[in-house]
Design an enzyme around this catalytic site. Structure first.
Site, PDB file in Angstrom:
ATOM      1  CE  LYS A 204       7.902 -13.640  -8.856  1.00  0.00           C
ATOM      2  NZ  LYS A 204       8.503 -13.903 -10.181  1.00  0.00           N
TER       3      LYS A 204
ATOM      4  CG  PHE B  89       3.168 -20.720  -8.506  1.00  0.00           C
ATOM      5  CD1 PHE B  89       1.917 -20.139  -8.544  1.00  0.00           C
ATOM      6  CD2 PHE B  89       4.147 -20.228  -9.359  1.00  0.00           C
ATOM      7  CE1 PHE B  89       1.627 -19.099  -9.394  1.00  0.00           C
ATOM      8  CE2 PHE B  89       3.876 -19.180 -10.220  1.00  0.00           C
ATOM      9  CZ  PHE B  89       2.616 -18.609 -10.245  1.00  0.00           C
TER      10      PHE B  89
ATOM     11  CB  ILE C 115       5.820 -16.488  -3.704  1.00  0.00           C
ATOM     12  CG1 ILE C 115       6.162 -15.742  -4.990  1.00  0.00           C
ATOM     13  CG2 ILE C 115       4.317 -16.422  -3.447  1.00  0.00           C
ATOM     14  CD1 ILE C 115       5.609 -14.327  -5.054  1.00  0.00           C
TER      15      ILE C 115
END
Length: 419
Positions: free
Chosen positions: A151, A232, A294
């Site tokens: 993240k 991502f 994440i």
């Protein structure tokens, strides 16, 4: 007075006209805002007299309903209006009148936004994270393990190619980034080799640079061409139900098509079997200078953040910071179940104040505290005490702790014994 507002009144609830839009998959979406009046936990009829005279013990509640064709209806939390405005003046409003004015304002604002949506040049709001420092057990009950990604503390961005071949790079709030020519140039090269319908979801970032600097560069018309775009996720507007693991496979294939990119990168994926593995990765990422991790549910669809919707298929893991702040006041929550529940007010050395939610008090305790704690008792027992507060980060603009929760007082104090 009811006939002065657009909408319909039925079953003691007034609903403004639906604001309709079309999703990228072609389905019709409807947003409706409603007002009801509650007295002693019972919904009561709305009368014209309520617009000029308050009803004892009655509050007005505003809520919204949102649903997509063939989908379930999502109802928002209640926003409670407990008093009118401009009391004692000619333009004073009652509780009910103020609630209708507030609802009308929100209705008009939403209508303007949806009118503009038809000219948003293909922008789809990116998927937002629902869970913070919690990984649902269901993530580990799928056939495919969830993945964990670094993240970065950057600025959210989505890229797509328009019909004229130009690259559109826009923010979480669907605002176009006008600069970033170094990134757009490489995106244009990349789209020569991939499906032009794909959206690339990621973050604008430069390692170890503060968020405030990154945001300034991202929003500048002319930037220093230093930012990178870390991708991502990806999605197609007509295939939003495609599971996350399939999207990640396709994203890997996309980046294999052109491997000489300098400013665009695919975020690295790590498969995990359990929560402990995810937490170990989070700790590793933090040591590397990143914000946290994440976690993505392998079978989760891509759920755009329409109406600020947060997807239950994403979890964010970040370290909690803590510090001690001076307690100077108390107040109550403003909406839903937080109304009437006590909140602490702390002060920074620069005299800026911020609200803190008690972490270890139940709602019943918070209701009782707010109801029974008097200014005199507060001043005698709590004013000026040091309160330990845990928080996610400091606001880059104000320095105020974000997502602040009160852990306890530095000196042992049982606040429930005070009352």
């Amino acid at each position: 007075m009811l006939n002065q507002f657009p909408g319909q009144y039925s079953n003691n609830i007034f609903c403004f006209p639906p604001i309709e839009s079309e999703t990228k998959s072609g389905k019709k979406a409807s947003w409706i805002i409603c007002v009801q009046v509650v007295q002693h936990n019972t919904i009561i009829p709305i009368t014209d007299e309520m617009f000029s005279t308050d009803v004892k013990d009655a509050v007005a509640e505003i809520f919204t309903k949102f649903f997509v064709e063939e989908g379930a209806v999502r109802i928002s939390k209640m926003t409670r209006v407990t008093e009118g405005k401009n009391l004692g003046k000619k333009n004073a409003t009652t509780v009910v009148h103020q609630a209708f004015k507030d609802a009308l304002s929100k209705y008009n604002r939403h209508a303007r936004q949806k009118r503009g949506a038809h000219t948003n040049r293909g922008m789809i709001p990116p998927m937002l994270v629902k869970y913070f420092n919690i990984i649902p057990k269901t993530f580990f009950e799928e056939e495919t393990d969830p993945i964990v990604q670094r993240k970065r503390n950057g600025v959210r961005a989505v890229a797509c190619q328009q019909g004229d071949g130009c690259i559109l790079l826009y923010s979480r709030t669907e605002k176009e980034f006008l600069g970033l020519d170094n990134i757009k140039k490489e995106l244009k090269q990349l789209y020569l080799f991939i499906d032009v319908r794909v959206y690339l979801d990621g973050e604008l970032y430069l390692h170890r640079k503060p968020l405030q600097w990154i945001a300034g560069q991202a929003n500048a018309k002319t930037d220093s061409s230093e930012l990178h775009f870390y991708v991502f996720d990806c999605f197609w507007s007509d295939q939003l139900q495609m599971p996350s693991n399939k999207r990640q496979q396709l994203l890997t294939n996309i980046f294999k098509q052109k491997e000489d990119l300098t400013f665009i990168h695919q975020v690295e994926n790590f498969s995990v079997k359990n929560v402990d593995e995810a937490l170990r990765l989070k700790a590793q990422f933090i040591k590397e200078g990143y914000e946290g991790a994440i976690v993505r549910n392998a079978n989760g669809p891509y759920e755009p953040g329409y109406n600020n919707y947060h997807s239950a298929h994403l979890a964010k893991l970040k370290p909690l910071l803590d510090a001690e702040f001076i307690l100077v006041d108390y107040t109550q929550g403003k909406k839903g179940k937080d109304l009437g529940a006590i909140l602490w007010v702390c002060e920074l050395p620069n005299k800026k104040r911020f609200v803190v939610t008690p972490k270890h008090l139940t709602y019943a305790d918070r209701y009782a505290l707010f109801q029974k704690l008097t200014p005199a008792l507060f001043k005698k027992h709590l004013y000026g005490k040091e309160l330990t507060v845990e928080y996610a980060e400091l606001s880059p603009k104000t320095g105020i702790p974000l997502q602040a929760r009160a852990v306890g007082f530095r000196e042992p104090i049982n606040v429930l014994e005070i009352i």
